[in-house]
Design a protein around this motif. Structure first.
Motif, mmCIF file in Angstrom:
data_model
loop_
_atom_site.group_PDB
_atom_site.id
_atom_site.type_symbol
_atom_site.label_atom_id
_atom_site.label_comp_id
_atom_site.label_asym_id
_atom_site.label_seq_id
_atom_site.Cartn_x
_atom_site.Cartn_y
_atom_site.Cartn_z
ATOM 1 N N PRO A 90 75.010 63.582 34.260
ATOM 2 C CA PRO A 90 75.018 65.005 33.905
ATOM 3 C C PRO A 90 73.673 65.665 34.175
ATOM 4 O O PRO A 90 72.613 65.044 34.032
ATOM 5 C CB PRO A 90 75.317 64.986 32.398
ATOM 6 N N VAL A 91 73.720 66.927 34.569
ATOM 7 C CA VAL A 91 72.510 67.740 34.760
ATOM 8 C C VAL A 91 72.686 69.055 34.024
ATOM 9 O O VAL A 91 73.801 69.564 33.866
ATOM 10 C CB VAL A 91 72.196 67.993 36.252
ATOM 11 N N LEU A 92 71.579 69.617 33.585
ATOM 12 C CA LEU A 92 71.566 70.893 32.870
ATOM 13 C C LEU A 92 71.495 72.032 33.880
ATOM 14 O O LEU A 92 70.623 72.046 34.750
ATOM 15 C CB LEU A 92 70.378 70.929 31.912
ATOM 16 N N CYS A 93 72.408 72.992 33.754
ATOM 17 C CA CYS A 93 72.540 74.080 34.737
ATOM 18 C C CYS A 93 72.375 75.437 34.059
ATOM 19 O O CYS A 93 72.193 75.529 32.852
ATOM 20 C CB CYS A 93 73.926 74.028 35.377
ATOM 21 N N ASP A 94 72.482 76.467 34.881
ATOM 22 C CA ASP A 94 72.572 77.870 34.472
ATOM 23 C C ASP A 94 71.389 78.303 33.617
ATOM 24 O O ASP A 94 71.406 78.220 32.386
ATOM 25 C CB ASP A 94 73.878 78.136 33.725
ATOM 26 N N PHE A 95 70.389 78.844 34.279
ATOM 27 C CA PHE A 95 69.187 79.319 33.611
ATOM 28 C C PHE A 95 69.181 80.848 33.481
ATOM 29 O O PHE A 95 68.139 81.475 33.435
ATOM 30 C CB PHE A 95 67.952 78.829 34.371
ATOM 31 N N GLY A 96 70.380 81.419 33.400
ATOM 32 C CA GLY A 96 70.494 82.866 33.326
ATOM 33 C C GLY A 96 69.956 83.471 32.042
ATOM 34 O O GLY A 96 69.703 84.679 31.985
ATOM 35 N N GLU A 97 69.780 82.659 30.988
ATOM 36 C CA GLU A 97 69.212 83.148 29.726
ATOM 37 C C GLU A 97 67.839 82.543 29.450
ATOM 38 O O GLU A 97 67.270 82.761 28.372
ATOM 39 C CB GLU A 97 70.155 82.831 28.562
ATOM 40 N N ALA A 98 67.297 81.784 30.374
ATOM 41 C CA ALA A 98 66.056 81.038 30.133
ATOM 42 C C ALA A 98 64.874 81.983 29.949
ATOM 43 O O ALA A 98 64.816 83.072 30.533
ATOM 44 C CB ALA A 98 65.794 80.080 31.283
ATOM 45 N N ARG A 99 63.916 81.537 29.143
ATOM 46 C CA ARG A 99 62.685 82.285 28.905
ATOM 47 C C ARG A 99 61.493 81.379 29.187
ATOM 48 O O ARG A 99 61.492 80.201 28.809
ATOM 49 C CB ARG A 99 62.600 82.786 27.457
ATOM 50 N N ILE A 100 60.474 81.935 29.821
ATOM 51 C CA ILE A 100 59.248 81.206 30.127
ATOM 52 C C ILE A 100 58.220 81.535 29.052
ATOM 53 O O ILE A 100 57.993 82.707 28.730
ATOM 54 C CB ILE A 100 58.713 81.583 31.515
ATOM 55 N N GLY A 101 57.590 80.510 28.497
ATOM 56 C CA GLY A 101 56.600 80.716 27.441
ATOM 57 C C GLY A 101 56.950 79.922 26.206
ATOM 58 O O GLY A 101 58.112 79.539 25.998
ATOM 59 N N SER A 102 55.966 79.667 25.361
ATOM 60 C CA SER A 102 56.165 78.795 24.200
ATOM 61 C C SER A 102 56.504 79.550 22.928
ATOM 62 O O SER A 102 56.952 78.942 21.947
ATOM 63 C CB SER A 102 54.911 77.948 23.966
ATOM 64 N N SER A 103 56.320 80.862 22.893
ATOM 65 C CA SER A 103 56.616 81.645 21.694
ATOM 66 C C SER A 103 57.053 83.038 22.110
ATOM 67 O O SER A 103 56.497 83.622 23.047
ATOM 68 C CB SER A 103 55.373 81.728 20.795
ATOM 69 N N HIS A 104 58.060 83.566 21.385
ATOM 70 C CA HIS A 104 58.639 84.855 21.770
ATOM 71 C C HIS A 104 58.961 85.683 20.542
ATOM 72 O O HIS A 104 59.365 85.145 19.504
ATOM 73 C CB HIS A 104 59.936 84.633 22.567
ATOM 74 N N PRO A 105 58.841 87.002 20.631
ATOM 75 C CA PRO A 105 59.310 87.870 19.548
ATOM 76 C C PRO A 105 60.829 87.848 19.499
ATOM 77 O O PRO A 105 61.501 87.459 20.464
ATOM 78 C CB PRO A 105 58.778 89.246 19.941
ATOM 79 N N TYR A 106 61.380 88.297 18.367
ATOM 80 C CA TYR A 106 62.830 88.253 18.194
ATOM 81 C C TYR A 106 63.557 88.984 19.313
ATOM 82 O O TYR A 106 63.183 90.078 19.728
ATOM 83 C CB TYR A 106 63.241 88.878 16.851
ATOM 84 N N LYS A 107 64.631 88.356 19.776
ATOM 85 C CA LYS A 107 65.592 88.962 20.695
ATOM 86 C C LYS A 107 66.881 88.164 20.553
ATOM 87 O O LYS A 107 66.847 86.953 20.313
ATOM 88 C CB LYS A 107 65.090 88.921 22.140
ATOM 89 N N VAL A 108 68.013 88.828 20.686
ATOM 90 C CA VAL A 108 69.286 88.120 20.582
ATOM 91 C C VAL A 108 69.422 87.168 21.766
ATOM 92 O O VAL A 108 69.418 87.596 22.927
ATOM 93 C CB VAL A 108 70.470 89.100 20.556
ATOM 94 N N ILE A 109 69.520 85.880 21.479
ATOM 95 C CA ILE A 109 69.747 84.853 22.498
ATOM 96 C C ILE A 109 70.772 83.873 21.946
ATOM 97 O O ILE A 109 71.164 83.961 20.783
ATOM 98 C CB ILE A 109 68.442 84.085 22.852
ATOM 99 N N GLN A 110 71.206 82.966 22.770
ATOM 100 C CA GLN A 110 72.101 81.856 22.422
ATOM 101 C C GLN A 110 73.541 82.318 22.166
ATOM 102 O O GLN A 110 73.773 83.447 21.701
ATOM 103 C CB GLN A 110 71.589 81.091 21.193
#
Length: 406
Positions: free
Chosen positions: A245-265
């Motif tokens: 198995p491989v992990l696919c679809d990076f359409g929701e991916a974020r770059i960086g180690s910390s982020h302000p709130y945003k609806v994800i997942q």
């Protein structure tokens, strides 16, 4: 002795005259999507050649932001998958997160073992239409079926066996460790449909191409420019060898180690810090993975998160979390301006809605004794209220249940 370069393959010839035509009044494929706008989708045609290299052999699928096609690389003599995104907006400009993530990944020099369990990109290109609109494209090695479809191959949908689940995690967790520690990427959408099996037997691709040539897929001719093709499944997927198995679809991916709130997942996989609208980091993927494990092993959602009307509700979601995991620490509640809606000043649940009668022990139905206790400890190490207390992907790989040391 210098080896002569290979000549490009000659283009395949396609006869579409025998294809079944769909009534023009019937909505099919991407046309069935809510808010469908034909001008957003590039009008791909089977047999067409892009960039004098990639010839389209058939349609693999579609989604809200792309169509996906099996192609033959005429120069490198191999099958590839071409993902053609919807039109790139220019006003206001929007980020294609998957293209951005793969561009970032291309800059990472790493020998991390988990990198091979992240779907590879072979090429990227842009398609430009007559009106000047542009469409990003990514070229990938072809993959087989998703874990979601793999689960459904039997006559009755059941959870994955314990040993198969462990095998899946021994690939997924290294992929997440690579993304989190070396690429500094959070996937944000870890689910069974975004985990796919590699192809060990290229016969599945040869058969796909032959099936399209001998029995062209149904299609709807909208205009001289646009044809909507039916997606074609791989023939009898259980007859071929699958890979890892491989992990696919990076359409929701974020770059960086910390982020302000945003609806994800996905709604049912949302971590507490997302529901409570606080800052978040890579550990949302760990919570997400815990919920996914429950889905594919127990064959049911850990958190249903629906109110009496059957609609998703953050209140009901958090109530189920409290029932299964206990009251969250005050430290987490103090980070959230929304926590007082359902918790009092002492951190107690206000009772709206009432807490359901749930527990991990009662919900787990397949294991017994010490093995069950070890599995639930494994789950709890991912499903902790405080993000910083969740085990990392690397720590999870050393867990006694996963390593068989129970």
């Amino acid at each position: 002795m210098r080896r002569s370069p290979q000549l490009p393959s000659p283009p395949r010839r396609y006869q579409s005259g025998t294809a079944q035509l769909v009534d023009r009044d019937k909505a099919v494929e991407e046309e069935t999507l809510p808010g469908y706008d034909p001008e957003e989708f590039y009008p791909v045609h089977i047999g067409e050649i892009f960039h004098r290299k990639y010839q389209v052999l058939g349609k693999l699928g579609f989604g809200a932001t792309s169509t996906v096609w099996l192609c033959h690389d005429l120069r490198d003599h191999r099958y590839v998958t071409l993902k053609v995104y919807t039109r790139t907006p220019t006003s206001p400009p929007q980020i294609n997160r998957e293209v951005q993530a793969y561009r970032h990944l291309s800059t990472i020099r790493s020998s991390h073992a988990g990198r091979r369990f992240v779907r590879e990109v072979l090429d990227s290109l842009e398609l430009v239409r007559a009106d000047g609109s542009r469409h990003h494209c990514l070229v990938h090695p072809p993959l087989h079926i998703t874990i979601r479809d793999f689960q459904r191959l039997g006559r009755k949908s059941t959870g994955l066996p314990e040993d198969v689940l462990k095998g899946l995690l021994l690939h997924l967790l290294p992929a997440l460790d690579f993304l989190h520690t070396e690429a500094n990427i959070t996937h944000c959408d870890v689910k069974a449909s975004n985990l796919m099996l590699t192809i060990e037997d290229e016969g599945v691709l040869v058969d796909f191409e032959q099936a399209e040539r001998e029995n062209p897929c149904p299609r709807k001719v909208v205009s001289s420019e646009r044809t909507i093709y039916a997606s074609r499944d791989f023939r009898h997927p259980e007859d071929y060898n699958w890979g890892y198995p491989v992990l696919c679809d990076f359409g929701e991916a974020r770059i960086g180690s910390s982020h302000p709130y945003k609806v994800i997942q996905p709604e049912i996989y949302r971590a507490p810090e997302i529901i409570m609208e606080t800052e978040w980091s890579h550990s949302v993927d760990i919570w997400n993975t815990g919920c996914l494990i429950w889905d594919i092993f127990e064959n049911k959602h850990l958190f249903d998160a629906r109110n009496e009307e059957g609609e998703h509700s953050n209140r009901f979601h958090v109530a189920e979390m409290v029932a299964c995991l206990g009251t969250p620490p005050i430290e987490l509640l103090q980070r959230s301006e929304r926590a007082p809606l359902v918790f009092d000043e002492a951190g107690h649940w206000k009772g709206n809605p009432p807490l359901p009668q749930l527990s991990l022990e009662a919900s787990e139905e397949h294991l017994e004794g010490a093995n069950k206790a070890a599995f639930l400890n494994f789950m709890r190490s991912m499903l902790t209220w405080l993000p910083e207390e969740r085990n990392t992907a690397r720590e999870l790989l050393e867990d006694p249940w996963l390593c068989g040391r129970v």
